[in-house]
Write a protein that holds these residues in place. Structure first.
Motif, PDB file in Angstrom:
ATOM      1  N   ALA A 137       0.851  -1.187   0.000  1.00 14.24           N
ATOM      2  CA  ALA A 137       0.000   0.000   0.000  1.00 14.24           C
ATOM      3  C   ALA A 137       0.885   1.235   0.000  1.00 14.24           C
ATOM      4  O   ALA A 137       1.992   1.227   0.561  1.00 14.24           O
ATOM      5  N   ASN A 138       0.418   2.271  -0.652  1.00 15.28           N
ATOM      6  CA  ASN A 138       1.122   3.548  -0.705  1.00 15.28           C
ATOM      7  C   ASN A 138       0.150   4.617  -0.266  1.00 15.28           C
ATOM      8  O   ASN A 138      -0.955   4.712  -0.809  1.00 15.28           O
ATOM      9  N   CYS A 139       0.547   5.407   0.703  1.00 14.32           N
ATOM     10  CA  CYS A 139      -0.343   6.436   1.228  1.00 14.32           C
ATOM     11  C   CYS A 139       0.350   7.788   1.173  1.00 14.32           C
ATOM     12  O   CYS A 139       1.526   7.917   1.528  1.00 14.32           O
ATOM     13  N   VAL A 140      -0.389   8.779   0.713  1.00 14.54           N
ATOM     14  CA  VAL A 140       0.087  10.157   0.712  1.00 14.54           C
ATOM     15  C   VAL A 140      -0.930  10.979   1.482  1.00 14.54           C
ATOM     16  O   VAL A 140      -2.136  10.895   1.223  1.00 14.54           O
ATOM     17  N   MET A 159      -3.683   0.527 -10.610  1.00 13.58           N
ATOM     18  CA  MET A 159      -2.233   0.319 -10.575  1.00 13.58           C
ATOM     19  C   MET A 159      -1.474   1.587 -10.958  1.00 13.58           C
ATOM     20  O   MET A 159      -0.435   1.895 -10.370  1.00 13.58           O
ATOM     21  N   ASP A 160      -1.966   2.325 -11.931  1.00 12.80           N
ATOM     22  CA  ASP A 160      -1.309   3.551 -12.355  1.00 12.80           C
ATOM     23  C   ASP A 160      -1.318   4.595 -11.235  1.00 12.80           C
ATOM     24  O   ASP A 160      -0.300   5.207 -10.927  1.00 12.80           O
ATOM     25  N   LEU A 161      -2.468   4.767 -10.612  1.00 10.26           N
ATOM     26  CA  LEU A 161      -2.571   5.746  -9.531  1.00 10.26           C
ATOM     27  C   LEU A 161      -1.733   5.332  -8.327  1.00 10.26           C
ATOM     28  O   LEU A 161      -1.120   6.171  -7.667  1.00 10.26           O
ATOM     29  N   SER A 162      -1.696   4.040  -8.053  1.00 10.39           N
ATOM     30  CA  SER A 162      -0.893   3.555  -6.934  1.00 10.39           C
ATOM     31  C   SER A 162       0.592   3.807  -7.188  1.00 10.39           C
ATOM     32  O   SER A 162       1.335   4.191  -6.270  1.00 10.39           O
ATOM     33  N   ALA A 163       1.053   3.633  -8.426  1.00  9.34           N
ATOM     34  CA  ALA A 163       2.451   3.911  -8.764  1.00  9.34           C
ATOM     35  C   ALA A 163       2.749   5.406  -8.628  1.00  9.34           C
ATOM     36  O   ALA A 163       3.819   5.793  -8.132  1.00  9.34           O
ATOM     37  N   ARG A 164       1.817   6.244  -9.045  1.00  9.19           N
ATOM     38  CA  ARG A 164       2.007   7.699  -8.899  1.00  9.19           C
ATOM     39  C   ARG A 164       2.033   8.092  -7.421  1.00  9.19           C
ATOM     40  O   ARG A 164       2.827   8.943  -7.021  1.00  9.19           O
ATOM     41  N   LEU A 165       1.178   7.462  -6.612  1.00 12.18           N
ATOM     42  CA  LEU A 165       1.189   7.734  -5.172  1.00 12.18           C
ATOM     43  C   LEU A 165       2.514   7.306  -4.541  1.00 12.18           C
ATOM     44  O   LEU A 165       3.059   8.005  -3.683  1.00 12.18           O
ATOM     45  N   ARG A 166       3.042   6.144  -4.976  1.00 17.87           N
ATOM     46  CA  ARG A 166       4.319   5.675  -4.443  1.00 17.87           C
ATOM     47  C   ARG A 166       5.432   6.668  -4.788  1.00 17.87           C
ATOM     48  O   ARG A 166       6.290   6.981  -3.951  1.00 17.87           O
ATOM     49  N   LYS A 167       5.416   7.201  -5.996  1.00 19.12           N
ATOM     50  CA  LYS A 167       6.427   8.179  -6.419  1.00 19.12           C
ATOM     51  C   LYS A 167       6.341   9.447  -5.569  1.00 19.12           C
ATOM     52  O   LYS A 167       7.360   9.956  -5.089  1.00 19.12           O
ATOM     53  N   ILE A 168       5.136   9.935  -5.334  1.00 22.33           N
ATOM     54  CA  ILE A 168       4.955  11.142  -4.502  1.00 22.33           C
ATOM     55  C   ILE A 168       5.385  10.840  -3.071  1.00 22.33           C
ATOM     56  O   ILE A 168       6.075  11.648  -2.437  1.00 22.33           O
ATOM     57  N   ARG A 169       4.969   9.673  -2.543  1.00 23.29           N
ATOM     58  CA  ARG A 169       5.346   9.300  -1.173  1.00 23.29           C
ATOM     59  C   ARG A 169       6.854   9.231  -1.020  1.00 23.29           C
ATOM     60  O   ARG A 169       7.430   9.734  -0.046  1.00 23.29           O
ATOM     61  N   ASP A 170       7.551   8.625  -1.987  1.00 23.53           N
ATOM     62  CA  ASP A 170       9.006   8.529  -1.919  1.00 23.53           C
ATOM     63  C   ASP A 170       9.655   9.907  -1.980  1.00 23.53           C
ATOM     64  O   ASP A 170      10.632  10.174  -1.274  1.00 23.53           O
TER      65      ASP A 170
END
Length: 179
Positions: free
Chosen positions: A72-75, A122-133
């Protein structure tokens, strides 16, 4: 005869003073008319997010505690949390919806996750992971504000009742039906 008429007038007067309310409710006592009933709020209240990193990690842990959620990726942006969940790619669409609902129910029990937005895209989750990182590496989230707005805009539906009329026209435009 006068005696009977005066008795009938007196009885009708007394009967009129003793009527119950028209809606069938019993009359309220005069000493309790100003008494108020207080009810405790039963819905979970959203807490103010002070430490966004800790809240983000907490909501990610809650989401990954659900079976079949791989990660899970959370922003956290302001007082809003967006949680992207990663599921097995070969999973059935109905099963994806069920797991997404399970994650939302688990987040609802948490005071920080009660109004979180959950996506399994999946696309939105990858974008969230990028922002979170980027946020964890010290970059301010304000630089990602436009991308967060796009992500939330893709997740949230546009409801007709939420649309505000433009200041130029007050009447809705009808499509041309002369085709």
């Amino acid at each position: 005869m006068k005696m009977i008429i005066s008795c009938l007038v007196l009885l009708s007067f007394l009967a009129g003073c003793n009527q119950s309310p028209k809606n069938g409710a019993s009359p309220s006592p005069t000493n309790e008319t100003n008494r108020q009933v207080q009810v405790k709020q039963t819905a979970p209240q959203k807490k103010e997010i002070v430490d966004s990193r800790a809240v983000s990690e907490r909501l990610e842990q809650i989401a990954t505690s659900i079976p079949q959620v791989e990660s899970a990726n959370c922003v956290v942006f302001g007082n809003t949390a967006v949680v992207g969940i990663n599921l097995p790619p070969d999973m059935d669409r109905s099963k994806v919806g069920t797991i997404k609902l399970s994650v939302a129910e688990a987040l609802k029990k948490d005071p920080y996750g009660v109004n979180a937005i959950v996506t399994s895209d999946m696309d939105l989750s990858a974008r969230l992971r990028k922002i979170r990182d980027n946020v964890r590496n010290g970059r301010p989230i304000s630089g990602s504000a436009e991308e967060m707005a796009e992500i939330i805009g893709r997740i949230m539906p546009q409801l007709p009742r939420d649309v505000q009329p433009s200041p130029q026209s007050t009447e809705p435009q009808m499509p041309n039906q002369n085709m």
